[in-house]
Design a protein around this motif. Sequence first.
Motif, PDB file in Angstrom:
ATOM      1  N   LEU A  81       0.830  -1.208   0.000  1.00  0.00           N
ATOM      2  CA  LEU A  81       0.000   0.000   0.000  1.00  0.00           C
ATOM      3  C   LEU A  81       0.866   1.260   0.000  1.00  0.00           C
ATOM      4  O   LEU A  81       2.063   1.218   0.291  1.00  0.00           O
ATOM      5  CB  LEU A  81      -0.923   0.002   1.217  1.00  0.00           C
ATOM      6  N   GLU A  82       0.235   2.377  -0.286  1.00  0.00           N
ATOM      7  CA  GLU A  82       0.923   3.670  -0.308  1.00  0.00           C
ATOM      8  C   GLU A  82       1.316   4.137   1.083  1.00  0.00           C
ATOM      9  O   GLU A  82       2.197   4.964   1.236  1.00  0.00           O
ATOM     10  CB  GLU A  82       0.030   4.719  -0.976  1.00  0.00           C
ATOM     11  N   GLY A  83       0.646   3.626   2.098  1.00  0.00           N
ATOM     12  CA  GLY A  83       0.933   4.023   3.471  1.00  0.00           C
ATOM     13  C   GLY A  83       0.332   3.023   4.443  1.00  0.00           C
ATOM     14  O   GLY A  83      -0.272   2.031   4.043  1.00  0.00           O
ATOM     15  N   GLN A  84       0.498   3.328   5.726  1.00  0.00           N
ATOM     16  CA  GLN A  84       0.030   2.427   6.775  1.00  0.00           C
ATOM     17  C   GLN A  84      -1.037   3.062   7.669  1.00  0.00           C
ATOM     18  O   GLN A  84      -1.317   2.544   8.752  1.00  0.00           O
ATOM     19  CB  GLN A  84       1.213   1.987   7.640  1.00  0.00           C
ATOM     20  N   ALA A  85      -1.615   4.155   7.243  1.00  0.00           N
ATOM     21  CA  ALA A  85      -2.638   4.816   8.043  1.00  0.00           C
ATOM     22  C   ALA A  85      -3.815   3.858   8.261  1.00  0.00           C
ATOM     23  O   ALA A  85      -4.199   3.099   7.359  1.00  0.00           O
ATOM     24  CB  ALA A  85      -3.126   6.089   7.359  1.00  0.00           C
ATOM     25  N   GLU A  86      -4.369   3.909   9.455  1.00  0.00           N
ATOM     26  CA  GLU A  86      -5.458   3.007   9.804  1.00  0.00           C
ATOM     27  C   GLU A  86      -6.632   3.115   8.842  1.00  0.00           C
ATOM     28  O   GLU A  86      -7.238   2.111   8.465  1.00  0.00           O
ATOM     29  CB  GLU A  86      -5.924   3.280  11.241  1.00  0.00           C
ATOM     30  N   GLU A  87      -6.936   4.326   8.406  1.00  0.00           N
ATOM     31  CA  GLU A  87      -8.056   4.526   7.475  1.00  0.00           C
ATOM     32  C   GLU A  87      -7.796   3.815   6.147  1.00  0.00           C
ATOM     33  O   GLU A  87      -8.705   3.241   5.543  1.00  0.00           O
ATOM     34  CB  GLU A  87      -8.300   6.016   7.203  1.00  0.00           C
ATOM     35  N   LEU A  88      -6.538   3.860   5.689  1.00  0.00           N
ATOM     36  CA  LEU A  88      -6.186   3.206   4.427  1.00  0.00           C
ATOM     37  C   LEU A  88      -6.265   1.690   4.570  1.00  0.00           C
ATOM     38  O   LEU A  88      -6.819   1.002   3.696  1.00  0.00           O
ATOM     39  CB  LEU A  88      -4.782   3.628   3.977  1.00  0.00           C
ATOM     40  N   LEU A  89      -5.740   1.151   5.663  1.00  0.00           N
ATOM     41  CA  LEU A  89      -5.815  -0.289   5.904  1.00  0.00           C
ATOM     42  C   LEU A  89      -7.264  -0.751   5.987  1.00  0.00           C
ATOM     43  O   LEU A  89      -7.645  -1.765   5.396  1.00  0.00           O
ATOM     44  CB  LEU A  89      -5.072  -0.663   7.187  1.00  0.00           C
ATOM     45  N   LEU A 147      -8.586  -1.573  -6.114  1.00  0.00           N
ATOM     46  CA  LEU A 147      -8.464  -1.537  -4.658  1.00  0.00           C
ATOM     47  C   LEU A 147      -7.823  -0.227  -4.208  1.00  0.00           C
ATOM     48  O   LEU A 147      -6.890   0.264  -4.850  1.00  0.00           O
ATOM     49  CB  LEU A 147      -7.625  -2.730  -4.164  1.00  0.00           C
ATOM     50  N   PRO A 148      -8.291   0.340  -3.091  1.00  0.00           N
ATOM     51  CA  PRO A 148      -7.775   1.639  -2.648  1.00  0.00           C
ATOM     52  C   PRO A 148      -6.365   1.564  -2.066  1.00  0.00           C
ATOM     53  O   PRO A 148      -6.024   0.620  -1.363  1.00  0.00           O
ATOM     54  CB  PRO A 148      -8.780   2.065  -1.569  1.00  0.00           C
ATOM     55  N   GLY A 149      -5.565   2.558  -2.402  1.00  0.00           N
ATOM     56  CA  GLY A 149      -4.267   2.747  -1.774  1.00  0.00           C
ATOM     57  C   GLY A 149      -3.160   1.817  -2.211  1.00  0.00           C
ATOM     58  O   GLY A 149      -2.111   1.765  -1.577  1.00  0.00           O
ATOM     59  N   VAL A 150      -3.332   1.118  -3.324  1.00  0.00           N
ATOM     60  CA  VAL A 150      -2.318   0.166  -3.762  1.00  0.00           C
ATOM     61  C   VAL A 150      -1.183   0.901  -4.473  1.00  0.00           C
ATOM     62  O   VAL A 150      -1.401   1.640  -5.421  1.00  0.00           O
ATOM     63  CB  VAL A 150      -2.917  -0.912  -4.692  1.00  0.00           C
ATOM     64  N   ARG A 151       0.040   0.681  -3.988  1.00  0.00           N
ATOM     65  CA  ARG A 151       1.231   1.248  -4.625  1.00  0.00           C
ATOM     66  C   ARG A 151       1.856   0.237  -5.571  1.00  0.00           C
ATOM     67  O   ARG A 151       2.298   0.587  -6.659  1.00  0.00           O
ATOM     68  CB  ARG A 151       2.260   1.674  -3.589  1.00  0.00           C
ATOM     69  N   GLN A 152       1.892  -1.020  -5.140  1.00  0.00           N
ATOM     70  CA  GLN A 152       2.545  -2.044  -5.948  1.00  0.00           C
ATOM     71  C   GLN A 152       1.835  -3.374  -5.764  1.00  0.00           C
ATOM     72  O   GLN A 152       1.350  -3.689  -4.673  1.00  0.00           O
ATOM     73  CB  GLN A 152       4.001  -2.179  -5.523  1.00  0.00           C
ATOM     74  N   MET A 153       1.806  -4.161  -6.843  1.00  0.00           N
ATOM     75  CA  MET A 153       1.182  -5.468  -6.818  1.00  0.00           C
ATOM     76  C   MET A 153       2.077  -6.440  -7.580  1.00  0.00           C
ATOM     77  O   MET A 153       2.539  -6.121  -8.668  1.00  0.00           O
ATOM     78  CB  MET A 153      -0.197  -5.378  -7.490  1.00  0.00           C
ATOM     79  N   GLN A 154       2.322  -7.604  -6.984  1.00  0.00           N
ATOM     80  CA  GLN A 154       3.120  -8.621  -7.666  1.00  0.00           C
ATOM     81  C   GLN A 154       2.399  -9.951  -7.562  1.00  0.00           C
ATOM     82  O   GLN A 154       2.046 -10.395  -6.467  1.00  0.00           O
ATOM     83  CB  GLN A 154       4.506  -8.739  -7.042  1.00  0.00           C
ATOM     84  N   SER A 155       2.199 -10.586  -8.706  1.00  0.00           N
ATOM     85  CA  SER A 155       1.466 -11.847  -8.756  1.00  0.00           C
ATOM     86  C   SER A 155       2.416 -12.991  -9.074  1.00  0.00           C
ATOM     87  O   SER A 155       3.297 -12.863  -9.918  1.00  0.00           O
ATOM     88  CB  SER A 155       0.379 -11.785  -9.828  1.00  0.00           C
ATOM     89  N   SER A 156       2.202 -14.120  -8.396  1.00  0.00           N
ATOM     90  CA  SER A 156       2.986 -15.324  -8.639  1.00  0.00           C
ATOM     91  C   SER A 156       2.032 -16.487  -8.859  1.00  0.00           C
ATOM     92  O   SER A 156       1.131 -16.713  -8.045  1.00  0.00           O
ATOM     93  CB  SER A 156       3.894 -15.630  -7.444  1.00  0.00           C
ATOM     94  N   PHE A 157       2.247 -17.217  -9.934  1.00  0.00           N
ATOM     95  CA  PHE A 157       1.411 -18.365 -10.273  1.00  0.00           C
ATOM     96  C   PHE A 157       2.090 -19.633  -9.763  1.00  0.00           C
ATOM     97  O   PHE A 157       3.261 -19.874 -10.073  1.00  0.00           O
ATOM     98  CB  PHE A 157       1.206 -18.461 -11.789  1.00  0.00           C
TER      99      PHE A 157
END
Length: 152
Positions: free
Chosen positions: A73-81, A129-139
Amino acid sequence: MDLDATDRRILNVLQKEGRITNADLSERVNLSPSACHRRTQRLEEEGYIAAFVALLDSRKLGRATTVFVEITLEGQAEELLDAFEREVARIPDILECHLMAGSADYLLKIMVEDTEDFARIHRQFLSRLPGVRQMQSSFALRTVFKTTAMSV
């Protein structure tokens, strides 16, 4: 409540054979049927048994591919989580979502038909999804070992 050896035997059998009759279970754990029923009820009431479910065969349902998605996520603020967790829980294709310690904030487990099915899920749900900075998928190439039974 502490679990005694009989409680542990009951839990071990039920994890592997959830549809066993009380009569058969009582024989397996060496209790009378009424005592076995009381203990099983108590284990449910106290939350040791969370639910009785049917485990489905993902291959028979056309979802043979397991995808693990790491999300930062872009941050760890409780509202974002909270916002992220609320939205990810609404995605019907996700089997598990874990808040992680380490490089990724969340780890998702998704069962899909194939890469096209995952692309659909990604496009329709994950990318929104809100607040996503990075996503990595593994099959997963192959499941080497899988169980739902915990050691008790």
